[in-house]
Motif scaffolding. Structure first.
Motif, PDB file in Angstrom:
ATOM      1  N   UNK A  53     -35.850  55.664 -57.237  1.00 47.25           N
ATOM      2  CA  UNK A  53     -36.594  56.822 -56.736  1.00 47.25           C
ATOM      3  C   UNK A  53     -38.105  56.577 -56.760  1.00 47.25           C
ATOM      4  N   UNK A  54     -38.638  56.085 -57.865  1.00 49.36           N
ATOM      5  CA  UNK A  54     -40.085  55.873 -57.939  1.00 49.36           C
ATOM      6  C   UNK A  54     -40.579  54.935 -56.835  1.00 49.36           C
ATOM      7  N   UNK A  55     -39.772  53.931 -56.501  1.00 51.93           N
ATOM      8  CA  UNK A  55     -40.171  52.944 -55.492  1.00 51.93           C
ATOM      9  C   UNK A  55     -39.271  53.023 -54.264  1.00 51.93           C
ATOM     10  N   UNK A  56     -39.007  54.237 -53.828  1.00 49.74           N
ATOM     11  CA  UNK A  56     -38.170  54.436 -52.646  1.00 49.74           C
ATOM     12  C   UNK A  56     -38.825  53.912 -51.375  1.00 49.74           C
ATOM     13  N   UNK A  57     -40.111  53.597 -51.428  1.00 53.24           N
ATOM     14  CA  UNK A  57     -40.775  53.030 -50.251  1.00 53.24           C
ATOM     15  C   UNK A  57     -40.377  51.576 -50.012  1.00 53.24           C
ATOM     16  N   UNK A  58     -39.766  50.938 -51.006  1.00 54.35           N
ATOM     17  CA  UNK A  58     -39.381  49.535 -50.851  1.00 54.35           C
ATOM     18  C   UNK A  58     -37.948  49.250 -51.295  1.00 54.35           C
ATOM     19  N   UNK A  59     -37.311  50.195 -51.970  1.00 62.26           N
ATOM     20  CA  UNK A  59     -35.910  50.068 -52.365  1.00 62.26           C
ATOM     21  C   UNK A  59     -35.120  51.090 -51.547  1.00 62.26           C
ATOM     22  N   UNK A  60     -34.271  50.613 -50.642  1.00 56.43           N
ATOM     23  CA  UNK A  60     -33.635  51.518 -49.688  1.00 56.43           C
ATOM     24  C   UNK A  60     -32.422  52.233 -50.292  1.00 56.43           C
ATOM     25  N   UNK A  61     -31.786  53.082 -49.488  1.00 57.52           N
ATOM     26  CA  UNK A  61     -30.669  53.899 -49.970  1.00 57.52           C
ATOM     27  C   UNK A  61     -29.510  53.025 -50.434  1.00 57.52           C
ATOM     28  N   UNK A  62     -29.250  51.913 -49.734  1.00 61.65           N
ATOM     29  CA  UNK A  62     -28.152  51.026 -50.132  1.00 61.65           C
ATOM     30  C   UNK A  62     -28.425  50.401 -51.491  1.00 61.65           C
ATOM     31  N   UNK A  63     -29.672  50.005 -51.722  1.00 60.43           N
ATOM     32  CA  UNK A  63     -30.017  49.467 -53.042  1.00 60.43           C
ATOM     33  C   UNK A  63     -29.808  50.524 -54.115  1.00 60.43           C
ATOM     34  N   UNK A  64     -30.288  51.725 -53.856  1.00 62.69           N
ATOM     35  CA  UNK A  64     -30.115  52.803 -54.832  1.00 62.69           C
ATOM     36  C   UNK A  64     -28.646  53.026 -55.161  1.00 62.69           C
ATOM     37  N   UNK A  65     -27.806  53.085 -54.141  1.00 64.41           N
ATOM     38  CA  UNK A  65     -26.388  53.333 -54.386  1.00 64.41           C
ATOM     39  C   UNK A  65     -25.766  52.190 -55.185  1.00 64.41           C
ATOM     40  N   UNK A  66     -26.060  50.953 -54.810  1.00 68.40           N
ATOM     41  CA  UNK A  66     -25.522  49.808 -55.548  1.00 68.40           C
ATOM     42  C   UNK A  66     -25.971  49.833 -57.004  1.00 68.40           C
ATOM     43  N   UNK A  67     -27.248  50.168 -57.221  1.00 71.45           N
ATOM     44  CA  UNK A  67     -27.779  50.205 -58.580  1.00 71.45           C
ATOM     45  C   UNK A  67     -27.125  51.315 -59.400  1.00 71.45           C
ATOM     46  N   UNK A  68     -26.947  52.484 -58.801  1.00 71.94           N
ATOM     47  CA  UNK A  68     -26.318  53.594 -59.524  1.00 71.94           C
ATOM     48  C   UNK A  68     -24.863  53.280 -59.846  1.00 71.94           C
ATOM     49  N   UNK A  69     -24.149  52.660 -58.934  1.00 66.97           N
ATOM     50  CA  UNK A  69     -22.763  52.265 -59.199  1.00 66.97           C
ATOM     51  C   UNK A  69     -22.696  51.258 -60.340  1.00 66.97           C
ATOM     52  N   UNK A  70     -23.663  50.352 -60.378  1.00 63.18           N
ATOM     53  CA  UNK A  70     -23.684  49.361 -61.452  1.00 63.18           C
ATOM     54  C   UNK A  70     -24.010  50.005 -62.798  1.00 63.18           C
ATOM     55  N   UNK A  71     -24.957  50.928 -62.814  1.00 68.29           N
ATOM     56  CA  UNK A  71     -25.252  51.633 -64.066  1.00 68.29           C
ATOM     57  C   UNK A  71     -24.038  52.419 -64.549  1.00 68.29           C
ATOM     58  N   UNK A  72     -23.319  53.030 -63.614  1.00 71.42           N
ATOM     59  CA  UNK A  72     -22.103  53.751 -63.982  1.00 71.42           C
ATOM     60  C   UNK A  72     -21.045  52.797 -64.528  1.00 71.42           C
ATOM     61  N   UNK A  73     -20.916  51.646 -63.913  1.00 69.05           N
ATOM     62  CA  UNK A  73     -19.892  50.672 -64.331  1.00 69.05           C
ATOM     63  C   UNK A  73     -20.069  50.237 -65.781  1.00 69.05           C
ATOM     64  N   UNK A  74     -21.310  49.980 -66.180  1.00 68.99           N
ATOM     65  CA  UNK A  74     -21.536  49.437 -67.527  1.00 68.99           C
ATOM     66  C   UNK A  74     -21.646  50.531 -68.578  1.00 68.99           C
ATOM     67  N   UNK A  75     -21.530  51.800 -68.162  1.00 69.25           N
ATOM     68  CA  UNK A  75     -21.756  52.925 -69.079  1.00 69.25           C
ATOM     69  C   UNK A  75     -20.474  53.721 -69.271  1.00 69.25           C
ATOM     70  N   UNK A  76     -20.072  53.835 -70.520  1.00 62.73           N
ATOM     71  CA  UNK A  76     -18.876  54.614 -70.845  1.00 62.73           C
ATOM     72  C   UNK A  76     -19.150  56.103 -70.820  1.00 62.73           C
ATOM     73  N   UNK A  77     -20.367  56.488 -71.190  1.00 61.59           N
ATOM     74  CA  UNK A  77     -20.761  57.891 -71.199  1.00 61.59           C
ATOM     75  C   UNK A  77     -21.669  58.206 -70.029  1.00 61.59           C
ATOM     76  N   UNK A  78     -22.810  58.844 -70.319  1.00 59.89           N
ATOM     77  CA  UNK A  78     -23.722  59.258 -69.269  1.00 59.89           C
ATOM     78  C   UNK A  78     -24.774  58.192 -68.972  1.00 59.89           C
ATOM     79  N   UNK A  79     -25.184  58.145 -67.707  1.00 59.56           N
ATOM     80  CA  UNK A  79     -26.396  57.433 -67.303  1.00 59.56           C
ATOM     81  C   UNK A  79     -27.388  58.484 -66.832  1.00 59.56           C
ATOM     82  N   UNK A  80     -28.591  58.443 -67.354  1.00 57.52           N
ATOM     83  CA  UNK A  80     -29.610  59.444 -67.044  1.00 57.52           C
ATOM     84  C   UNK A  80     -30.791  58.752 -66.362  1.00 57.52           C
ATOM     85  N   UNK A  81     -31.247  59.331 -65.237  1.00 58.02           N
ATOM     86  CA  UNK A  81     -32.312  58.737 -64.437  1.00 58.02           C
ATOM     87  C   UNK A  81     -33.446  59.733 -64.239  1.00 58.02           C
ATOM     88  N   UNK A  82     -34.670  59.225 -64.393  1.00 59.06           N
ATOM     89  CA  UNK A  82     -35.872  60.045 -64.262  1.00 59.06           C
ATOM     90  C   UNK A  82     -37.014  59.134 -63.827  1.00 59.06           C
TER      91      UNK A  82
END
Length: 235
Positions: free
Chosen positions: A155-184
């Motif tokens: 989100x902070x660098x949405x000018x250079x990280x596109x929607x596909x990157x964001x989705x891939x990154x969020x899926x990866x954070x979810x994969x390695x996390x048994x509980x919650x992943x929090x983003x800000x």
């Protein structure tokens, strides 16, 4: 290619900032229970002192950032100089921010410089806590962490990280996390809202069985940055 914002200002490089445990508590609405005896991933960790400070409370923290490929000596020096660049950016763009949490730009600078020094000491003393890697591929098995915290990249660098990157990154954070992943935060580095991107990503995650929620924080530095995105355990 980086797009220019309406005001013509573009931040040419990713900032490496040094945030403190107190800032993490506020940004991510962290309780003592969140920190005690938990396996926590900080991704990207930057030059934050969170890993050092939370470890003293009994958390097992792993920080991930591509900058950790540098030697510990380089990191110790660069943590201070690169954090100074981030502090200078904030001061030069003071109108974008609310300073009440810090008291003043000087208070903000003092907290960040203290965190950078704490990080520099810890990366020399406990280098195993700091793993050189980057989203959207992390070197951990599924469910390696009870809680993942991610700030000021997605989100902070949405000018250079596109929607596909964001989705891939969020899926990866979810994969390695048994509980919650929090983003800000959920704004870009200029403070511009990203409602369409967030709605798109939440829909995609929901369709893949990952519930999400928006949760208020105890922190608002950018005007309007008072909400985090929470990825809940996959169903």
């Amino acid at each position: 290619m980086m797009k220019h914002h309406a005001d013509g200002e573009v931040l040419g490089e990713f900032l490496v900032s040094a945030r403190s445990l107190a800032e993490y508590r506020a940004m991510f609405h962290l309780s003592d229970d969140d920190l005690t005896g938990r396996r926590i991933l900080d991704c990207p960790g930057g030059a934050a002192s969170f890993t050092a400070e939370a470890s003293t409370l009994g958390a097992a923290v792993t920080a991930v950032d591509p900058i950790y490929a540098r030697s510990t000596t380089e990191l110790s020096v660069d943590a201070v100089t690169e954090n100074d660049r981030a502090v200078a950016w904030a001061a030069a763009n003071a109108h974008r921010y609310r300073w009440d949490w810090y008291g003043s730009p000087a208070g903000h600078a003092a907290i960040r410089r203290g965190a950078a020094r704490r990080f520099a000491d810890d990366v020399r003393a406990e280098p195993h806590r700091y793993i050189a890697a980057s989203l959207p591929e992390l070197p951990f098995p599924d469910g390696s962490f009870d809680l993942t915290l991610s700030s000021h990249l997605l989100f902070s660098y949405a000018d250079r990280l596109d929607a596909d990157f964001h989705l891939s990154a969020l899926l990866e954070l979810s994969r390695v996390t048994e509980g919650e992943a929090r983003l800000y935060p959920l704004l870009d580095y200029t403070g511009a809202p990203l409602d369409d991107l967030i709605d798109h990503l939440r829909t995609e995650l929901h369709d893949k069985g990952i519930p999400t929620a928006l949760r208020k924080t105890h922190y608002e530095f950018h005007h309007g940055a008072d909400t985090m995105l929470v990825l809940q355990p996959a169903t």
